[in-house]
Design a protein around this motif. Structure first.
Motif, PDB file in Angstrom:
ATOM      1  N   ALA A  72       0.834  -1.459  -0.458  1.00 30.25           N
ATOM      2  CA  ALA A  72       0.012   0.322  -0.531  1.00 30.25           C
ATOM      3  C   ALA A  72       0.724   0.849   0.343  1.00 30.25           C
ATOM      4  N   ILE A  73       2.217   1.356   0.741  1.00 29.05           N
ATOM      5  CA  ILE A  73       3.029   2.731   1.070  1.00 29.05           C
ATOM      6  C   ILE A  73       3.536   2.888  -0.839  1.00 29.05           C
ATOM      7  N   GLU A  74       4.204   1.476  -1.012  1.00 29.56           N
ATOM      8  CA  GLU A  74       4.689   1.526  -2.370  1.00 29.56           C
ATOM      9  C   GLU A  74       4.105   1.819  -3.455  1.00 29.56           C
ATOM     10  N   ASP A  75       2.160   1.458  -3.059  1.00 29.85           N
ATOM     11  CA  ASP A  75       1.868   2.000  -4.446  1.00 29.85           C
ATOM     12  C   ASP A  75       0.317   3.390  -4.145  1.00 29.85           C
ATOM     13  N   GLY A  76       1.329   3.995  -3.072  1.00 28.73           N
ATOM     14  CA  GLY A  76       0.298   5.294  -2.926  1.00 28.73           C
ATOM     15  C   GLY A  76      -1.233   5.488  -2.248  1.00 28.73           C
ATOM     16  N   GLU A  77      -1.981   4.165  -1.943  1.00 30.14           N
ATOM     17  CA  GLU A  77      -2.450   3.931  -1.586  1.00 30.14           C
ATOM     18  C   GLU A  77      -2.901   4.918  -0.450  1.00 30.14           C
ATOM     19  N   ASN A  78      -4.356   4.986  -0.248  1.00 28.44           N
ATOM     20  CA  ASN A  78      -4.772   6.039   0.983  1.00 28.44           C
ATOM     21  C   ASN A  78      -5.200   4.346   2.081  1.00 28.44           C
ATOM     22  N   ILE A  79      -4.900   4.524   3.245  1.00 23.74           N
ATOM     23  CA  ILE A  79      -4.282   3.559   4.485  1.00 23.74           C
ATOM     24  C   ILE A  79      -5.653   4.104   5.058  1.00 23.74           C
ATOM     25  N   LEU A  80      -6.838   3.377   5.769  1.00 26.69           N
ATOM     26  CA  LEU A  80      -7.693   3.989   7.286  1.00 26.69           C
ATOM     27  C   LEU A  80      -7.114   3.150   8.326  1.00 26.69           C
ATOM     28  N   VAL A  81      -6.794   3.508   9.214  1.00 26.51           N
ATOM     29  CA  VAL A  81      -6.695   2.734  10.486  1.00 26.51           C
ATOM     30  C   VAL A  81      -8.198   2.873  11.349  1.00 26.51           C
ATOM     31  N   TYR A  82      -8.923   2.353  12.174  1.00 26.16           N
ATOM     32  CA  TYR A  82     -10.332   2.031  12.380  1.00 26.16           C
ATOM     33  C   TYR A  82     -10.496   0.888  13.720  1.00 26.16           C
ATOM     34  N   GLY A  83     -11.016   1.618  14.337  1.00 30.69           N
ATOM     35  CA  GLY A  83     -10.856   0.576  16.062  1.00 30.69           C
ATOM     36  C   GLY A  83     -12.184   0.995  16.667  1.00 30.69           C
ATOM     37  N   ASP A  84     -12.022   0.222  17.845  1.00 27.46           N
ATOM     38  CA  ASP A  84     -13.292   0.881  18.800  1.00 27.46           C
ATOM     39  C   ASP A  84     -13.316   1.447  19.223  1.00 27.46           C
ATOM     40  N   ALA A  94      -4.266   4.964  17.864  1.00 29.07           N
ATOM     41  CA  ALA A  94      -3.045   6.288  17.853  1.00 29.07           C
ATOM     42  C   ALA A  94      -1.887   5.717  18.233  1.00 29.07           C
ATOM     43  N   LEU A  95      -2.084   4.118  17.784  1.00 27.95           N
ATOM     44  CA  LEU A  95      -0.826   3.581  18.448  1.00 27.95           C
ATOM     45  C   LEU A  95      -0.411   3.687  16.755  1.00 27.95           C
ATOM     46  N   LEU A 100       3.051   5.138  11.450  1.00 20.66           N
ATOM     47  CA  LEU A 100       2.965   4.832  10.143  1.00 20.66           C
ATOM     48  C   LEU A 100       2.887   6.210   9.598  1.00 20.66           C
ATOM     49  N   LEU A 101       2.451   7.228   9.562  1.00 23.95           N
ATOM     50  CA  LEU A 101       2.050   9.128   9.643  1.00 23.95           C
ATOM     51  C   LEU A 101       3.434   8.689   9.614  1.00 23.95           C
ATOM     52  N   GLU A 102       4.815   8.547  10.841  1.00 19.90           N
ATOM     53  CA  GLU A 102       5.924   8.895  10.947  1.00 19.90           C
ATOM     54  C   GLU A 102       6.703   8.571   9.266  1.00 19.90           C
ATOM     55  N   ARG A 103       5.645   7.106   8.818  1.00 18.46           N
ATOM     56  CA  ARG A 103       6.627   6.811   7.121  1.00 18.46           C
ATOM     57  C   ARG A 103       6.088   7.641   6.457  1.00 18.46           C
ATOM     58  N   HIS A 291     -17.297  11.365  21.418  1.00 20.87           N
ATOM     59  CA  HIS A 291     -17.436  10.747  19.856  1.00 20.87           C
ATOM     60  C   HIS A 291     -15.901  10.301  20.649  1.00 20.87           C
ATOM     61  N   GLY A 292     -15.351   9.245  19.949  1.00 21.99           N
ATOM     62  CA  GLY A 292     -13.707   8.312  20.754  1.00 21.99           C
ATOM     63  C   GLY A 292     -12.842   8.762  19.406  1.00 21.99           C
ATOM     64  N   GLN A 293     -13.379   9.784  18.924  1.00 21.08           N
ATOM     65  CA  GLN A 293     -12.021  10.210  18.226  1.00 21.08           C
ATOM     66  C   GLN A 293     -11.437  11.790  19.031  1.00 21.08           C
ATOM     67  N   HIS A 294     -11.666  11.794  19.500  1.00 16.18           N
ATOM     68  CA  HIS A 294     -11.833  13.054  20.983  1.00 16.18           C
ATOM     69  C   HIS A 294     -10.673  12.355  21.439  1.00 16.18           C
ATOM     70  N   ALA A 295     -10.851  11.108  21.507  1.00 16.47           N
ATOM     71  CA  ALA A 295      -9.155  10.405  23.061  1.00 16.47           C
ATOM     72  C   ALA A 295      -8.095  10.136  21.119  1.00 16.47           C
ATOM     73  N   VAL A 296      -8.322   9.866  20.495  1.00  7.95           N
ATOM     74  CA  VAL A 296      -7.476   9.488  19.250  1.00  7.95           C
ATOM     75  C   VAL A 296      -6.794  10.886  19.004  1.00  7.95           C
ATOM     76  N   ASN A 297      -7.126  12.021  19.091  1.00  5.46           N
ATOM     77  CA  ASN A 297      -7.168  13.615  19.000  1.00  5.46           C
ATOM     78  C   ASN A 297      -6.149  13.475  20.152  1.00  5.46           C
ATOM     79  N   LEU A 298      -5.604  13.189  21.376  1.00  2.00           N
ATOM     80  CA  LEU A 298      -5.294  13.713  22.543  1.00  2.00           C
ATOM     81  C   LEU A 298      -4.338  13.047  22.628  1.00  2.00           C
ATOM     82  N   LEU A 299      -4.289  11.697  21.770  1.00  2.00           N
ATOM     83  CA  LEU A 299      -3.155  10.120  21.789  1.00  2.00           C
ATOM     84  C   LEU A 299      -2.235  10.804  21.026  1.00  2.00           C
ATOM     85  N   VAL A 300      -2.590  11.098  20.331  1.00  4.18           N
ATOM     86  CA  VAL A 300      -1.042  11.409  19.215  1.00  4.18           C
ATOM     87  C   VAL A 300      -0.702  13.278  19.197  1.00  4.18           C
TER      88      VAL A 300
END
Length: 562
Positions: A72-84, A94-95, A100-103, A291-300
């Motif tokens: 996916a990285i080599e081909d320039g695909e969009n990656i969605l990280v999905y979690g509960d 967040a992990l 992945l975003l560092e790379r 919304h759980g996204q608030h927690a992800v925003n804090l953790l990243v």
């Protein structure tokens, strides 16, 4: 409470270990009870090392998962990280996303809405992926039962990698890779990872592809330790190593978001218990109340000022959560009494306007009053949704499986699960669940059990013993804080109720000239009468330290008095 004294380990084994480690018999006794019988095992227990972590490639499908992400990285695909939306899911997202975003820049995150989408992979989430041209979804802490969702995604040209730790059904989804050590054909040597732990194994494998050692992943272990603590998985084996080093990171160089949460605490060093009761509820509150996204925003987040703003916002969510939790618990208790269900084998309650975000907490609260398998239902769209909690020794997941004909969907663990059903199924389900539990549960499981590790005399309680016990940490399932019992103790004469409504018990115990040793019994204020007139009592307790005005002193934390 039922007090159960654990069987005494074989004395020869205890003596041999005491000699090998140059420790006294009590310490060796406690170690053998934990399955530690020789010097090497003790060394691993007291000095966990990152090299003790297992090879991630011994997990089924790991090579496929790594290959697909690299492609996916080599081909320039969009990656969605999905979690509960709970702690395990949001820390895992967040992990994975921050690694992945560092790379690679074309990575985004998605947390389903608890109220409009519910638990796990959703059709709405897959539609979002299609609309935004994501061709790979990495699902964390969910997905093992999402057969129809993964098939739906496949039709749209979207691949899935599943990183889950829940029990699989008879079939697993046709994803590119399914990472779940609980699969029967997975030979991974440790089965008790949390969802974030499985995500960590994936980034460990990806890092190895880059030639990076495990030390490069240390900064992610604060997230893994937080998930281990919150998800109440066993702190044994690999989880013990991850929790041990994760706590080190939390106490030395936590990520900016966690630092923003813990900076308000007046503690120099956090334990797993602090993570469970301070960090985890705040992360969880985001998904419960907003919304759980608030927690992800804090953790990243890496900017401290911004992280502080996020943390303040989440603190407000947590305050709101506490208020709702108290109100709904009271209403649920009243419902049990009104329905004359105090003597049943189960608690099953429902009110359509109860807040879905706190029904799991309410179910846990109800088991504190009525110690039995418990479900709390609320209305969710055109269905009813419930959180289930069990009592120690009873598998609520199996009980739900026996009621499957009255349920639309369910998933979870031995002691905690979630389910949905149609409103017209509720009465039938409630009746069936009571029948299943009443005919399968051992009646003694309906009384809380207190396991006693060893019988002590007060003169054995020393600062040296406390120092050694502290090295048994991190504590948790599979490695609980040792509980001791001392018989025929008396209060020194100053026992009193303390705290709001004198709910807690403050005392100092003596026996045959030993002591007094100060002790605190939380929520044991009602036991004050047992100590009157210099009565002799038996106490069950853990060893604890009391910090006051900069001074640290040994105290007993009383679990029960008889």
């Amino acid at each position: 409470m039922r007090w159960t004294i654990k069987p005494k380990p074989e004395q020869k084994m205890v003596d041999a270990l005491a000699t090998a480690l140059n420790v006294d018999g009590l310490v060796a006794h406690l170690l053998v009870q934990r399955g530690i019988t020789n010097y090497e095992e003790a060394k691993k227990f007291f000095r966990p090392e990152l090299k003790h972590l297992h090879d991630p490639y011994s997990m089924k499908d790991m090579d496929k998962a790594v290959h697909r992400i690299v492609k996916a990285i080599e081909d320039g695909e969009n990656i969605l990280v999905y979690g509960d939306y709970d702690v395990d899911g949001t820390t895992a997202v967040a992990l994975m996303s921050s690694f992945l975003l560092e790379r690679y820049p074309k990575v985004a995150t998605y947390i389903p809405d608890r109220y409009t989408e519910g638990y796990g992979v959703s059709f709405k989430g897959i539609d979002f992926a299609e609309d935004n041209e994501f061709t790979l979804i990495i699902a964390l802490d969910c997905g093992i039962k999402a057969l129809d969702k993964v098939a739906y995604a496949k039709e749209k040209g979207i691949d899935f990698i599943i990183c889950d730790h829940h029990r699989p059904g008879e079939q697993v989804p046709s994803a590119v890779a399914v990472l779940d050590p609980k699969q029967e054909d997975c030979s991974y040597p440790y089965k008790e990872l949390c969802g974030c732990g499985v995500g960590f194994k994936l980034i460990q494998a990806l890092a190895a592809e880059e030639g990076l050692g495990i030390d490069a992943l240390l900064p992610y272990l604060d997230l893994v330790a937080t998930a281990i603590a919150a998800d109440i998985v066993p702190i044994t084996g690999e989880n013990r190593v991850l929790a041990y080093y994760g706590l080190e990171v939390i106490n030395s160089q936590p990520r900016t978001g966690i630092k923003a949460i813990i900076n308000q605490l007046k503690k120099n060093r956090l334990t797993i218990t602090d993570v469970v009761f301070v960090i985890a509820p705040r992360i969880n509150a985001a998904g419960r109340m907003e919304h759980g996204q608030h927690a992800v925003n804090l953790l990243v987040e890496t900017n401290y000022a911004q992280a502080e703003n996020f943390a303040k916002e989440i603190e407000e969510f947590n305050t709101d959560r506490k208020g709702l939790d108290r109100t709904i618990t009271q209403e649920a208790l009243q419902q049990i009494v009104a329905n004359k269900e105090e003597e049943k084998y189960t608690s099953v309650v429902y009110q359509e306007d109860w807040h879905k975000g706190v029904i799991g907490i309410v179910a846990s609260r109800l088991t504190e009053t009525y110690y039995r398998p418990t479900l709390v239902f609320t209305k969710s769209g055109n269905k009813l949704a419930a959180s289930a909690r069990s009592v120690k020794g009873f598998d609520v997941y199996n009980a739900l499986e026996a009621c499957a004909d009255c349920i639309e969907q369910f998933g979870g663990h031995k002691y905690a699960a979630g389910l949905t059903l149609l409103e017209e199924q509720y009465a039938e389900f409630k009746k069936k669940f009571e029948e299943v539990v009443s005919t399968t549960i051992d009646a003694k499981l309906l009384t809380p059990e207190l396991h006693i590790d060893a019988i002590l005399e007060l003169n054995q309680i020393t600062p040296k013993l406390m120092r050694i016990i502290k090295q048994f940490a991190p504590f948790g399932p599979g490695n609980m804080t040792p509980v001791f019992m001392t018989e025929n103790v008396k209060d020194s004469g100053y026992a009193k109720g303390v705290g709001q409504e004198e709910a807690h018990l403050k005392m100092a115990v003596t026996k045959n000239g030993a002591g007094p040793i100060s002790a605190i019994g939380f929520n044991l204020g009602k036991k004050l009468s047992l100590l009157k007139n210099h009565n002799s009592v038996a106490i069950a307790y853990t060893l604890d330290e009391n910090e006051w005005n900069g001074n640290v002193s040994l105290q007993l934390k009383i679990k029960d008095i008889k």
